[in-house]
Design an enzyme around this catalytic site. Structure first.
Site, short mmCIF file in Angstrom:
data_model
loop_
_atom_site.label_atom_id
_atom_site.label_comp_id
_atom_site.label_asym_id
_atom_site.label_seq_id
_atom_site.Cartn_x
_atom_site.Cartn_y
_atom_site.Cartn_z
N VAL A 142 1.39 0.56 0.93
CA VAL A 142 2.82 0.55 0.63
C VAL A 142 3.13 -0.49 -0.45
CG1 VAL A 142 5.13 0.21 1.56
CG2 VAL A 142 3.37 1.34 2.95
N LYS A 143 3.76 -0.02 -1.52
CA LYS A 143 4.17 -0.93 -2.60
C LYS A 143 5.55 -1.50 -2.29
CE LYS A 143 2.39 0.13 -7.18
NZ LYS A 143 2.63 0.92 -8.40
N VAL A 144 5.63 -2.82 -2.33
CA VAL A 144 6.94 -3.47 -2.20
C VAL A 144 7.09 -4.42 -3.40
CG1 VAL A 144 7.06 -3.32 0.34
CG2 VAL A 144 6.03 -5.33 -0.72
#
Ligand code: G3P
Length: 218
Positions: A83-85
């Site tokens: 997951v890219k944050v």
């Protein structure tokens, strides 16, 4: 160095993955917006079926709770989803939450060694230097890669560095020389890395010499 493919174009992923050199993939909202498939979850699942390795999918909300909820949802799409944050206060808190809940993250929109250090301390699995965008801003993207790698090494931080916003074959080669853990590279640049004018010339000469020689393979 792991080579990830930086695109949401499934046809390009299929084409380049066949070469056997791709270890993962990264998408972002801008890359997804270029595709005709508007079903993001289906797109991520399809990419996971094409690439045998981590596939980054980005949250698209700015608040901590929203990011955590999207992170939970995205991580359930496939075991390889990362997951890219973004590297914001909320994004770093979300990276910490994800670490505590067994969700792998890629802290993105990172341009400085300090951001890399903070992402690592927050528990990011991966973080980036966006080389091309740092260069565009008049700074030295590759120097930021080198310094970030040194910081991760100094403190034995587990976070892996991704060379992102790769705009040329030189960027890819320099990242590898520096020992960057991953480079996420657009498909057309991976394809350029295959080529060398001397390979083409050499092939032509081998073909001509072979044909003249009368040699037979069988
Ligand atoms: O992985 C990040 C990358 O997609 C950004 O590339 O060329 O938009 O700066 P670029």
């Amino acid at each position: 160095m792991q080579i990830w493919i930086d695109t949401a174009d499934v046809n390009a992923i299929k084409r380049v993955a066949e070469l056997g050199v791709v270890n993962g993939a990264t998408t972002n909202p801008s890359l997804c917006a270029k595709q005709s498939n508007k079903d993001f979850k289906a797109m991520v699942k399809e990419i996971c079926g094409l690439v045998n390795g981590p596939v980054s999918a980005e949250v698209v909300v700015p608040d901590f709770e929203g990011m955590c909820s999207q992170a939970e949802m995205l991580s359930k799409l496939h075991e390889n989803v990362i997951v890219k944050v973004p590297c914001t206060n909320e994004g770093l808190k979300a990276a910490k939450y994800c670490k505590e809940h067994g969700i792998k993250t890629n802290v993105t929109l990172t341009f400085s060694p300090n951001q890399v250090l903070l992402a690592a301390k927050a528990g990011a699995t991966y973080t980036n230097i966006f080389i091309g965008r740092v260069d565009d801003a008049g700074h030295d993207g590759m120097a930021a890669v080198e310094e970030s790698l040194q910081i991760l090494k100094n403190y034995k931080l587990e976070t892996k560095l991704i060379a992102a916003s790769v705009r040329s074959v030189q960027h890819a080669q320099q990242a590898a020389l520096l020992g960057c853990h991953v480079a996420t590279i657009p498909p057309e640049i991976i394809e350029k890395m295959v080529k060398h004018p001397l390979t083409e010339l050499g092939l032509k000469k081998f073909k001509a010499d072979w044909e003249k020689s009368g040699c037979k393979m069988e």
